[in-house]
Design an enzyme around this catalytic site. Structure first.
Site, PDB file in Angstrom:
ATOM      1  N   ASN A 211     -24.455 -42.712 -31.473  1.00 34.62           N
ATOM      2  CA  ASN A 211     -24.658 -41.254 -31.527  1.00 34.62           C
ATOM      3  C   ASN A 211     -26.026 -40.906 -32.101  1.00 34.62           C
ATOM      4  OD1 ASN A 211     -22.051 -40.366 -30.511  1.00 34.62           O
ATOM      5  ND2 ASN A 211     -21.228 -41.218 -32.391  1.00 34.62           N
ATOM      6  N   ARG A 216     -34.929 -41.591 -33.985  1.00 38.88           N
ATOM      7  CA  ARG A 216     -34.198 -41.977 -35.197  1.00 38.88           C
ATOM      8  C   ARG A 216     -33.801 -43.449 -35.155  1.00 38.88           C
ATOM      9  NH1 ARG A 216     -29.283 -39.287 -36.711  1.00 38.88           N
ATOM     10  NH2 ARG A 216     -29.735 -40.085 -38.789  1.00 38.88           N
ATOM     11  N   ARG A 264     -23.602 -45.329 -40.269  1.00 38.21           N
ATOM     12  CA  ARG A 264     -23.976 -46.625 -39.687  1.00 38.21           C
ATOM     13  C   ARG A 264     -24.234 -47.664 -40.770  1.00 38.21           C
ATOM     14  NH1 ARG A 264     -26.564 -42.451 -38.013  1.00 38.21           N
ATOM     15  NH2 ARG A 264     -26.164 -41.565 -35.939  1.00 38.21           N
ATOM     16  N   LYS A 310     -19.240 -50.265 -25.184  1.00 35.46           N
ATOM     17  CA  LYS A 310     -20.568 -49.933 -24.653  1.00 35.46           C
ATOM     18  C   LYS A 310     -21.675 -50.646 -25.422  1.00 35.46           C
ATOM     19  CE  LYS A 310     -19.442 -45.599 -24.805  1.00 35.46           C
ATOM     20  NZ  LYS A 310     -19.455 -44.118 -24.793  1.00 35.46           N
ATOM     21  N   PRO A 327     -23.565 -51.382 -19.325  1.00 40.13           N
ATOM     22  CA  PRO A 327     -23.257 -50.408 -20.381  1.00 40.13           C
ATOM     23  C   PRO A 327     -23.078 -49.021 -19.749  1.00 40.13           C
ATOM     24  CG  PRO A 327     -25.243 -51.687 -20.863  1.00 40.13           C
ATOM     25  CD  PRO A 327     -24.936 -51.870 -19.412  1.00 40.13           C
ATOM     26  N   ASP A 329     -22.419 -45.142 -19.965  1.00 38.99           N
ATOM     27  CA  ASP A 329     -22.373 -43.915 -20.758  1.00 38.99           C
ATOM     28  C   ASP A 329     -22.564 -42.743 -19.816  1.00 38.99           C
ATOM     29  OD1 ASP A 329     -25.048 -43.820 -20.125  1.00 38.99           O
ATOM     30  OD2 ASP A 329     -25.699 -43.293 -22.137  1.00 38.99           O
ATOM     31  N   HIS A 331     -25.171 -41.104 -18.771  1.00 40.52           N
ATOM     32  CA  HIS A 331     -26.250 -41.227 -17.793  1.00 40.52           C
ATOM     33  C   HIS A 331     -25.840 -42.141 -16.635  1.00 40.52           C
ATOM     34  CE1 HIS A 331     -29.144 -39.012 -20.166  1.00 40.52           C
ATOM     35  NE2 HIS A 331     -28.919 -39.784 -21.209  1.00 40.52           N
ATOM     36  N   GLN A 373     -28.792 -51.753 -12.600  1.00 38.28           N
ATOM     37  CA  GLN A 373     -28.380 -50.564 -13.336  1.00 38.28           C
ATOM     38  C   GLN A 373     -29.484 -50.088 -14.267  1.00 38.28           C
ATOM     39  OE1 GLN A 373     -27.565 -51.039 -16.884  1.00 38.28           O
ATOM     40  NE2 GLN A 373     -27.306 -48.853 -17.167  1.00 38.28           N
ATOM     41  N   PHE A 377     -31.105 -46.393 -14.218  1.00 35.01           N
ATOM     42  CA  PHE A 377     -31.118 -45.557 -15.409  1.00 35.01           C
ATOM     43  C   PHE A 377     -32.522 -45.053 -15.723  1.00 35.01           C
ATOM     44  CE2 PHE A 377     -32.301 -45.307 -19.783  1.00 35.01           C
ATOM     45  CZ  PHE A 377     -31.595 -44.181 -20.146  1.00 35.01           C
TER      46      PHE A 377
END
Length: 415
Positions: A211, A216, A264, A310, A327, A329, A331, A373, A377
Site C-alpha cells: 500500500n 516512499r 511495515r 502478490k 503479480p 494487481d 493495473h 506481463q 504493465f
C-alpha cells in the site's frame, strides 16, 4: 538454427488454493532456454532529514540528499573514466525501461549527460550507461569500489539476466499477441528486461511496497540499505551493500517506525527473525526456492510476515527464476480485462480471479509470461504519463518524460 524450446510450466491451479488462503545468488550465469514458439503457445493449455554525515550508533548513515546537494563530477572528469562493455545492446536492456520501473528501488541517476544509473550489486558499486559512440548503444559499466573487474562483470551479468535472449522473446510475444506488438513498438521495440536480484534484497524491498507509492518505497528501501556496509559515494549519493539478514535482525521495530515505515516495520523485523530461524539460514532457504515449482514457492514465501500472494509473485519473478509468475494487481487486472479476458470486465478482482488472470497470461505467452506481463504493465504506465523512457534530443542530451507522482508500479501498489 533454432534454440531449444522450454516446455510450458505446469498449470497454476495449485496456486489458486494459496491465493485464496487468508491472509545467493547462483555463482554461474546459466543460459535458460527460450519459451515455446507461438505455434506451441496456441496449442498448449495454461499451466528522516537528508544527511551525508557518518551514522549514529544503530542507524543508517544516509538518505536521499536534495537535488541541490548532489555533487556531480565535471563532464571532463567523466570522459576520463574507464567504461567496460557488457554483452547487452540497448535493445537487450534499456536502462530507463528496466531500473526505474518498480522491480528495484535502489538505483540512482548520478549523471545528466550521459544518462547514468549507479547502484550496488553485491559488494560491487557500479554505474551503468549506454555507450554513446556504439552503433547499438551497448551497455557498459564503471566499477567504483575495490575488487575484481571480472567478478563485478560476472555479478552484473547474473543480476541483469544477461543470458536470456530478450529480442527473441519479444518477437515470440509479438507474434502471439497483437496488444504486445503494439506496446513493444511504442516502447521502441525492446529493452524492458526482468532482473535476477539477490532474493534477500528482493524480499525486503517488496516488504516496503505494501500500500505504498514509488517515492516512499524508494525512501524506505534506501533507509534499509543504510544498515549495510558502506561502499562509497557517487554523484552525491552514499551507497551501501544491502544488509545481511543478521544485520537487519538487529534493527528494532521502533527504530523503523520512527523512520516512517509504519506498520511495515513489524513485517521487516518479523521476516528477518523468521529467516534467521530457517534451517541452514535464510539466504540458503531463499536460494533453494529457485529449484521449486511456482505454487510451492508462493506458498513458502507466504509464510513470511507481511508477504501475501502478490508480493510473493513479485519476489518469485524478480529473484527466484519463476519467469512465468504473474503479480496481479489493479493495473494488471485492467490489462487482462481489456485484452485477454474481456468477459471479466466489470467484475471485481478477487484471489480466485487473480489465478484466472495468471493462467491466461501463461496460456498466451508461455513459460516467460512474467516478462511479457512486465512489458504490458510498463505500457500501461506510459499511457498514464509515468516515466518509462527517455526523450533524446538532436544534440544527444537526454531528459526524462513527465512523471506523475502517486501512480504506483503494479508490483508496488495495493499489495
Amino acid at each position: 538454427m533454432r534454440l531449444p524450446l522450454l516446455p510450458r510450466p505446469p498449470p497454476l491451479a495449485a496456486a489458486a488454493a494459496v491465493a485464496a488462503m487468508p491472509p545467493r545468488r547462483r555463482r554461474a550465469v546459466r543460459s535458460p532456454p527460450l519459451p515455446p514458439s507461438p505455434t506451441q503457445l496456441s496449442s498448449t493449455p495454461p499451466p528522516a532529514a537528508p544527511s551525508l554525515e557518518p551514522p549514529k550508533s544503530g542507524t543508517p548513515d544516509h538518505d536521499d540528499p536534495p537535488s541541490s546537494a548532489r555533487r556531480r563530477l565535471p563532464l571532463a572528469a567523466e570522459a576520463q573514466e574507464e567504461w567496460h562493455p557488457l554483452p547487452l545492446s540497448a535493445a537487450d536492456l534499456s536502462l530507463p525501461l528496466t531500473l526505474p520501473t518498480g522491480q528495484t528501488f535502489l538505483w540512482r541517476r548520478t549523471s545528466l549527460s550521459p544518462l547514468r544509473f549507479t547502484g550496488a550489486v553485491g559488494p560491487h558499486l557500479v554505474s551503468l550507461s549506454h555507450l554513446p559512440d556504439a552503433d547499438d548503444a551497448r551497455l557498459a559499466f564503471l566499477l567504483h569500489s575495490d575488487g575484481s573487474r571480472p567478478a563485478a562483470r560476472a555479478a552484473l551479468c547474473d543480476y541483469l539476466n544477461a543470458a536470456v535472449p530478450l529480442a527473441d522473446l519479444w518477437r515470440q510475444f509479438a507474434s502471439a499477441d497483437e496488444r504486445f506488438a503494439e506496446v513493444a513498438a511504442r516502447l521502441g521495440g525492446g529493452g524492458a528486461r526482468v532482473l535476477r536480484q539477490d532474493p534477500v534484497e528482493c524480499v525486503f524491498q517488496f516488504l516496503c511496497s505494501s500500500n505504498n507509492n514509488i517515492k516512499r518505497i524508494e525512501k524506505m528501501v534506501w533507509t534499509l540499505a543504510g544498515y549495510g556496509e558502506r561502499l562509497g559515494e557517487v554523484g552525491g549519493f552514499v551507497f551501501h551493500r544491502f544488509p545481511t539478514i543478521e544485520q537487519l535482525a538487529q534493527v528494532s521495530e521502533q527504530e523503523l517506525r520512527e523512520a516512517g515505515f509504519g506498520y511495515r516495520a513489524k513485517y521487516i523485523v518479523g521476516t528477518a527473525k523468521e529467516l534467521q530461524a530457517k534451517p541452514g539460514g535464510g539466504e540458503k532457504w531463499l536460494a533453494s526456492l529457485r529449484e521449486k515449482e511456482l505454487p510451492e514457492v508462493i506458498e513458502a514465501l507466504c509464510t513470511l510476515p507481511g508477504v501475501g500472494p502478490k508480493v510473493a509473485a513479485c519476489i518469485a519473478l524478480f529473484s527466484l527464476d519463476q519467469n512465468h509468475a504473474i503479480p496481479v494487481d489493479t493495473h494488471v487486472w485492467k490489462v487482462a480485462t481489456q485484452y485477454l479476458l474481456p468477459e471479466l470486465a466489470g467484475k471485481s478482482l478477487t484471489p480466485k480471479l487473480s489465478v484466472v488472470v495468471a493462467d491466461a497470461f501463461v496460456t498466451r505467452f508461455g513459460s516467460y509470461a512474467g516478462w511479457a506481463q512486465n512489458v504490458l504493465f510498463i505500457g500501461q504506465l506510459a499511457a498514464q504519463k509515468v516515466v518509462v523512457a527517455e526523450v533524446t534530443s538532436d544534440n544527444g542530451t537526454t531528459k526524462p518524460t513527465k512523471r506523475k507522482r502517486g501512480v504506483n508500479r503494479n508490483h508496488a501498489e495495493n499489495m
